[in-house]
Design a protein around this motif. Structure first.
Motif, PDB file in Angstrom:
ATOM      1  N   UNK A   1       0.752  -1.236  -0.064  1.00  0.00           N
ATOM      2  CA  UNK A   1       0.121  -0.159  -0.095  1.00  0.00           C
ATOM      3  C   UNK A   1       0.685   1.283   0.380  1.00  0.00           C
ATOM      4  N   UNK A   2      -0.256   2.888  -0.020  1.00  0.00           N
ATOM      5  CA  UNK A   2       0.792   3.246   0.562  1.00  0.00           C
ATOM      6  C   UNK A   2       1.640   4.000   2.147  1.00  0.00           C
ATOM      7  N   UNK A   3       1.425   3.342   2.689  1.00  0.00           N
ATOM      8  CA  UNK A   3       1.663   3.129   4.156  1.00  0.00           C
ATOM      9  C   UNK A   3       2.629   2.365   4.565  1.00  0.00           C
ATOM     10  N   UNK A   4       3.447   2.759   5.098  1.00  0.00           N
ATOM     11  CA  UNK A   4       5.391   1.937   5.200  1.00  0.00           C
ATOM     12  C   UNK A   4       5.291   1.165   6.420  1.00  0.00           C
TER      13      UNK A   4
ATOM     14  N   UNK B   1      -2.702   7.314  19.767  1.00  0.00           N
ATOM     15  CA  UNK B   1      -2.759   8.318  18.434  1.00  0.00           C
ATOM     16  C   UNK B   1      -2.276   6.620  17.694  1.00  0.00           C
ATOM     17  N   UNK B   2      -2.107   6.707  16.053  1.00  0.00           N
ATOM     18  CA  UNK B   2      -1.609   5.694  15.129  1.00  0.00           C
ATOM     19  C   UNK B   2      -0.971   6.521  14.504  1.00  0.00           C
ATOM     20  N   UNK B   3       0.099   6.686  14.054  1.00  0.00           N
ATOM     21  CA  UNK B   3       0.758   7.309  13.398  1.00  0.00           C
ATOM     22  C   UNK B   3       1.563   6.813  12.065  1.00  0.00           C
ATOM     23  N   UNK B   4       2.044   7.221  10.845  1.00  0.00           N
ATOM     24  CA  UNK B   4       2.251   6.795  10.206  1.00  0.00           C
ATOM     25  C   UNK B   4       3.612   7.825   8.680  1.00  0.00           C
ATOM     26  N   UNK B   5       4.229   6.499   8.561  1.00  0.00           N
ATOM     27  CA  UNK B   5       5.484   7.366   8.211  1.00  0.00           C
ATOM     28  C   UNK B   5       5.527   7.044   6.421  1.00  0.00           C
TER      29      UNK B   5
END
Ligand code: FAD
Length: 416
Positions: free
Chosen positions: A302-305, A313-317
């Motif tokens: 997907x786009x999220x790595x 909180x959920x955080x995406x890089x």
């Protein structure tokens, strides 16, 4: 003899140099251009989510010895938290398949020989095929040294190298990739336990350093931008901060310049520095992570790595994020949220969110840009360089930053 040392820039590199020099009994003054210390590694209150967030999710590993020693020296090693074992959960959101990479606790990469612990559908020979990275010459690209395809590449090598190099791995420097493989996969689980500053980057890695420096009599001047260096012969003799604000640098005094490459090149025009940079995109969603959510989840397909679980909180890089910096924010938040739902196994409308795009997050870790990284010494005997972009042998990381700060400090200590 006690020296006065001026540190320009209060990012991790400058602070690590400052702490080392203050601990060695020298008089330290830190000058930071902006209103907040920390540079590319900082926290702030975000009104959109109502939470204190970091400018980017930062992952350290237990084998980041300089970074850990720095945290120890400022009394916050315990603030870097992670699981007891070097286990990394992964999900492929295109197929829904989940697996656990279990690097164990040892000093040797014995996990390679255990089918249950390595990446599913891979064999030992797939890992041996990474060996050319270990002896790659500086000019080689990853794509010239190894095959950038197949199951192991997609499920492990690509995510690891993309996160570390912040460029599409085939174009990245094979030498820098080799350093990462040597210090992670090859170093066994003992070096690979993931560590996160759960209470925030500033409270774990920045503010305690400032406090310690102040306790040791150092001055930390915020909003104090260096505009020009005054030089005479082989020495820096003054620092100009403004029209009526010049600090004279005495014969025994030294300067550590720990600013990003563009600022360094404008202060020292003869300096060769990297000229190309890459973005990192982070997305933060105000939502309680599901129970049992791993602190860090590798996401492929997907786009999220990478998906990080923090309290509330959920955080995406997303690395190598230049393609995303001009995408409308709302659209990006929605797209990323869809991936987050699949990866975390949750559903629901888009919660309060924030997107942080650091356009020049790191220098571009290609062989060409890597060749432009200078060492710590300059043509001036009392001026030294630090920064993740100097020639540390590592890509732009906290570990590289601390190594550069320590190295510059050691050169000041050795100065006659
Ligand atoms: C989004 C993001 C995610 C990241 N993720 C990771 C990760 O997971 N793991 C990891 O190890 N690393 C990660 N990094 C990299 C890491 O943050 C950097 O390597 C590190 O913070 C760089 O520190 P530095 O001190 O070298 O530079 P900087 O942080 O850039 O510090 C330089 C300082 O100098 C100041 N300055 C500039 N000009 C002047 C001047 N003229 N006078 C005075 N001060 C000046 C700046 O304001 C700044 O505070 C990430 C970076 C970003 C942006």
């Amino acid at each position: 003899m006690q020296k006065t040392v001026h540190i320009i820039g209060a990012g991790i590199s400058g602070l690590s140099a400052a702490v080392r020099l203050a601990n060695a009994g020298h008089k330290v003054q830190v000058h930071e251009a902006t209103q907040q210390a920390g540079g590319r590694c900082r926290s702030y209150f975000d009104a959109a989510t109502g939470l204190t967030i970091d400018n980017g999710n930062h992952l350290l590993l237990s084998g980041n010895h300089h970074a850990l020693a720095y945290a120890r020296s400022i009394g916050t090693e315990a603030g870097l938290v992670g699981p007891k074992l070097a286990q990394f959960a992964f999900v492929d959101i295109s197929s829904g398949r989940r697996w656990l990479l279990d690097l164990g606790v040892g000093k040797l990469p014995l996990w390679l020989f255990d089918e249950e612990r390595r990446v599913p559908d891979t064999g030992v020979l797939d890992y041996l095929a990474l060996a050319p990275l270990l002896w790659a010459s500086r000019g080689r690209k990853v794509g010239d040294a190894i095959r950038c395809e197949g199951t192991l590449y997609q499920r492990l090598v690509q995510p690891l190298l993309l996160a570390a190099l912040n460029v599409d791995p085939p174009k990245g420097s094979a030498g820098l990739a080799g350093a990462i493989v040597r210090e992670t996969l090859l170093a066994g689980g003992r070096a690979c336990r993931p560590l996160i500053a759960r209470e925030g980057l500033s409270s774990v890695l920045i503010e305690p350093a400032i406090k310690l420096l102040q306790q040791k009599g150092a001055e930390v001047r915020i909003g104090h931008e260096l505009r020009d260096l005054v030089t005479a012969g082989e020495r820096v003799t003054g620092l100009k901060f403004g029209a009526d604000d010049t600090i004279a640098i005495g014969a025994d005094n030294a300067v550590v310049m720990a600013v990003p490459p563009r600022a360094a090149a404008s202060l020292l025009p003869s300096l060769k520095t990297p000229t190309k940079f890459r973005a990192i995109v982070n997305a933060h969603f105000r939502v309680d992570p599901p129970p049992n959510a791993p602190p860090i989840l590798g996401v492929v397909g997907g786009l999220v790595e990478w998906l990080f679980a923090f309290p509330q909180r959920l955080s995406v890089t997303i690395s190598d994020g230049d393609r995303l910096v001009d995408r409308p924010r709302e659209e990006l938040a929605n797209t990323i949220w869809q991936d987050v739902c699949k990866a975390a196994g949750i559903s629901g409308d888009l919660p309060p969110w924030q997107i942080v795009r650091e356009r020049r997050a790191t220098f571009e870790a290609t062989p060409e840009q890597n060749a432009l990284r200078p060492g710590p010494a300059t043509s001036y005997k009392n001026l030294f360089l630090a920064g993740d972009w100097t020639d540390t042998g590592l890509p732009a990381t906290i570990e590289g930053s601390v190594r550069s700060g320590d190295r510059a400090a050691d050169l000041v200590l050795a100065m006659r």
